[in-house]
Motif scaffolding. Structure first.
Motif, PDB file in Angstrom:
ATOM      1  N   VAL A 110       0.872  -1.173   0.000  1.00 54.72           N
ATOM      2  CA  VAL A 110       0.000   0.000   0.000  1.00 54.72           C
ATOM      3  C   VAL A 110       0.909   1.222   0.000  1.00 54.72           C
ATOM      4  O   VAL A 110       1.792   1.351   0.846  1.00 54.72           O
ATOM      5  CB  VAL A 110      -0.931   0.015   1.229  1.00 54.72           C
ATOM      6  CG1 VAL A 110      -1.677   1.344   1.312  1.00 54.72           C
ATOM      7  CG2 VAL A 110      -1.898  -1.152   1.174  1.00 54.72           C
ATOM      8  N   ARG A 111       0.685   2.090  -0.961  1.00 54.95           N
ATOM      9  CA  ARG A 111       1.457   3.318  -1.059  1.00 54.95           C
ATOM     10  C   ARG A 111       0.611   4.495  -0.615  1.00 54.95           C
ATOM     11  O   ARG A 111      -0.595   4.519  -0.834  1.00 54.95           O
ATOM     12  CB  ARG A 111       1.928   3.523  -2.495  1.00 54.95           C
ATOM     13  CG  ARG A 111       2.994   2.547  -2.904  1.00 54.95           C
ATOM     14  CD  ARG A 111       3.304   2.624  -4.409  1.00 54.95           C
ATOM     15  NE  ARG A 111       4.435   1.790  -4.769  1.00 54.95           N
ATOM     16  CZ  ARG A 111       4.398   0.477  -4.924  1.00 54.95           C
ATOM     17  NH1 ARG A 111       3.270  -0.162  -4.757  1.00 54.95           N
ATOM     18  NH2 ARG A 111       5.482  -0.206  -5.252  1.00 54.95           N
ATOM     19  N   GLY A 112       1.272   5.449  -0.019  1.00 60.24           N
ATOM     20  CA  GLY A 112       0.581   6.653   0.394  1.00 60.24           C
ATOM     21  C   GLY A 112       1.527   7.834   0.324  1.00 60.24           C
ATOM     22  O   GLY A 112       2.732   7.678   0.070  1.00 60.24           O
ATOM     23  N   SER A 113       0.971   9.004   0.549  1.00 61.81           N
ATOM     24  CA  SER A 113       1.794  10.210   0.557  1.00 61.81           C
ATOM     25  C   SER A 113       1.151  11.242   1.470  1.00 61.81           C
ATOM     26  O   SER A 113       0.027  11.077   1.939  1.00 61.81           O
ATOM     27  CB  SER A 113       1.942  10.775  -0.861  1.00 61.81           C
ATOM     28  OG  SER A 113       0.678  11.172  -1.365  1.00 61.81           O
ATOM     29  N   PHE A 114       1.906  12.286   1.707  1.00 66.87           N
ATOM     30  CA  PHE A 114       1.422  13.437   2.468  1.00 66.87           C
ATOM     31  C   PHE A 114       1.445  14.622   1.509  1.00 66.87           C
ATOM     32  O   PHE A 114       2.445  14.855   0.827  1.00 66.87           O
ATOM     33  CB  PHE A 114       2.319  13.697   3.678  1.00 66.87           C
ATOM     34  CG  PHE A 114       2.316  12.565   4.651  1.00 66.87           C
ATOM     35  CD1 PHE A 114       1.329  12.455   5.619  1.00 66.87           C
ATOM     36  CD2 PHE A 114       3.292  11.578   4.589  1.00 66.87           C
ATOM     37  CE1 PHE A 114       1.313  11.388   6.511  1.00 66.87           C
ATOM     38  CE2 PHE A 114       3.290  10.518   5.472  1.00 66.87           C
ATOM     39  CZ  PHE A 114       2.297  10.416   6.434  1.00 66.87           C
ATOM     40  N   THR A 115       0.354  15.354   1.454  1.00 65.34           N
ATOM     41  CA  THR A 115       0.244  16.430   0.476  1.00 65.34           C
ATOM     42  C   THR A 115       0.644  17.796   1.025  1.00 65.34           C
ATOM     43  O   THR A 115       0.808  18.734   0.241  1.00 65.34           O
ATOM     44  CB  THR A 115      -1.192  16.507  -0.075  1.00 65.34           C
ATOM     45  OG1 THR A 115      -2.101  16.721   1.021  1.00 65.34           O
ATOM     46  CG2 THR A 115      -1.573  15.215  -0.793  1.00 65.34           C
TER      47      THR A 115
ATOM     48  N   THR B 169      -3.929   7.815   0.815  1.00 64.90           N
ATOM     49  CA  THR B 169      -3.589   6.481   0.329  1.00 64.90           C
ATOM     50  C   THR B 169      -4.527   5.993  -0.763  1.00 64.90           C
ATOM     51  O   THR B 169      -4.417   4.857  -1.206  1.00 64.90           O
ATOM     52  CB  THR B 169      -3.637   5.460   1.487  1.00 64.90           C
ATOM     53  OG1 THR B 169      -4.986   5.377   1.961  1.00 64.90           O
ATOM     54  CG2 THR B 169      -2.679   5.836   2.599  1.00 64.90           C
ATOM     55  N   GLY B 170      -5.476   6.835  -1.151  1.00 59.96           N
ATOM     56  CA  GLY B 170      -6.451   6.418  -2.154  1.00 59.96           C
ATOM     57  C   GLY B 170      -7.692   5.785  -1.549  1.00 59.96           C
ATOM     58  O   GLY B 170      -8.578   5.339  -2.266  1.00 59.96           O
ATOM     59  N   SER B 171      -7.765   5.724  -0.225  1.00 61.58           N
ATOM     60  CA  SER B 171      -8.923   5.163   0.467  1.00 61.58           C
ATOM     61  C   SER B 171      -9.282   6.075   1.636  1.00 61.58           C
ATOM     62  O   SER B 171      -8.503   6.194   2.585  1.00 61.58           O
ATOM     63  CB  SER B 171      -8.611   3.755   0.977  1.00 61.58           C
ATOM     64  OG  SER B 171      -9.593   3.331   1.910  1.00 61.58           O
ATOM     65  N   GLU B 172     -10.448   6.698   1.582  1.00 61.58           N
ATOM     66  CA  GLU B 172     -10.860   7.602   2.666  1.00 61.58           C
ATOM     67  C   GLU B 172     -10.943   6.873   3.998  1.00 61.58           C
ATOM     68  O   GLU B 172     -10.553   7.417   5.036  1.00 61.58           O
ATOM     69  CB  GLU B 172     -12.202   8.257   2.333  1.00 61.58           C
ATOM     70  CG  GLU B 172     -12.088   9.352   1.292  1.00 61.58           C
ATOM     71  CD  GLU B 172     -13.412  10.065   1.078  1.00 61.58           C
ATOM     72  OE1 GLU B 172     -14.177  10.234   2.063  1.00 61.58           O
ATOM     73  OE2 GLU B 172     -13.672  10.459  -0.066  1.00 61.58           O
ATOM     74  N   ASP B 173     -11.439   5.623   3.983  1.00 62.27           N
ATOM     75  CA  ASP B 173     -11.526   4.855   5.228  1.00 62.27           C
ATOM     76  C   ASP B 173     -10.143   4.605   5.811  1.00 62.27           C
ATOM     77  O   ASP B 173      -9.925   4.777   7.015  1.00 62.27           O
ATOM     78  CB  ASP B 173     -12.238   3.516   5.000  1.00 62.27           C
ATOM     79  CG  ASP B 173     -13.731   3.676   4.759  1.00 62.27           C
ATOM     80  OD1 ASP B 173     -14.281   4.745   5.089  1.00 62.27           O
ATOM     81  OD2 ASP B 173     -14.346   2.720   4.247  1.00 62.27           O
ATOM     82  N   ARG B 174      -9.200   4.190   4.974  1.00 66.28           N
ATOM     83  CA  ARG B 174      -7.843   3.928   5.455  1.00 66.28           C
ATOM     84  C   ARG B 174      -7.195   5.227   5.942  1.00 66.28           C
ATOM     85  O   ARG B 174      -6.553   5.248   6.988  1.00 66.28           O
ATOM     86  CB  ARG B 174      -7.002   3.276   4.366  1.00 66.28           C
ATOM     87  CG  ARG B 174      -5.601   2.937   4.826  1.00 66.28           C
ATOM     88  CD  ARG B 174      -4.805   2.121   3.817  1.00 66.28           C
ATOM     89  NE  ARG B 174      -4.955   2.563   2.462  1.00 66.28           N
ATOM     90  CZ  ARG B 174      -5.304   1.757   1.447  1.00 66.28           C
ATOM     91  NH1 ARG B 174      -5.515   0.475   1.640  1.00 66.28           N
ATOM     92  NH2 ARG B 174      -5.424   2.236   0.223  1.00 66.28           N
TER      93      ARG B 174
END
Length: 176
Positions: free
Chosen positions: A33-38, A66-71
């Motif tokens: 799972v990839r994510g970022s901080f904007t 991360t592309g998932s509001e819940d996550r």
């Protein structure tokens, strides 16, 4: 091709629209799972000698994506970042070399030393009369070292979220 010697000493700012503060963790130990901080800022001072350079950065943890509001909501909760009580993650350099960026990373009130592998991508004039430089930096942390301990054991062994998290920075600097 440009080298570190082509960097003008002085203050540089991060161009957030051309930079990424990202991370990668394993989910169920079978996928990434990839994510970022904007939202993030950094004060970068390039020294007369590159080794005299300094970096101080702040990341707004509520900007996690991360592309998932819940996550994303779960990551912002007390189970992980607890953004209500710990709104930022910070980094302050302690040593800079052409190949590494060492410093103190603070997440959720816990400060630990980390070492990023550093790669210089070059320096170039931009069409607006400015100068830009690019860097990539990567490291791996154990999230439990920073108090991010939430997890769920899964049937057959393993856990829902890996302890190891890779941090990937792709940064474009602008000469101030």
């Amino acid at each position: 091709m440009t080298t570190l010697k082509d960097l003008t000493p002085g203050v540089w700012t991060v161009d957030p629209s051309h930079s990424t503060v990202g991370f990668l963790a394993r989910h169920l130990m079978v996928s990434k799972v990839r994510g970022s901080f904007t939202e993030f800022t950094a004060d970068v001072k390039i020294g007369e000698q590159f080794e005299d350079s300094t970096v101080s950065a702040t990341v707004q943890l509520a900007s996690v994506s991360t592309g998932s509001e819940d996550r994303d909501g779960h990551l912002k909760s007390p189970d992980f970042f607890d953004v209500e009580n710990n709104p930022t993650m910070t980094f302050t350099s302690t040593k800079v070399t052409p190949d590494t960026l060492e410093g103190d990373l603070t997440i959720k009130g816990v400060t630990k030393p980390v070492t990023f592998e550093l790669e210089f991508d070059g320096v170039s004039a931009d069409p607006w009369g400015g100068t830009r430089a690019g860097f990539e930096a990567t490291t791996e942390i154990n999230r439990k070292d920073f108090g991010l301990t939430w997890n769920v054991a899964v049937e057959g062994g393993g856990v829902l979220v890996s302890e190891k998290v890779k941090i990937n920075l792709d940064i474009q600097l602008v000469k101030a």
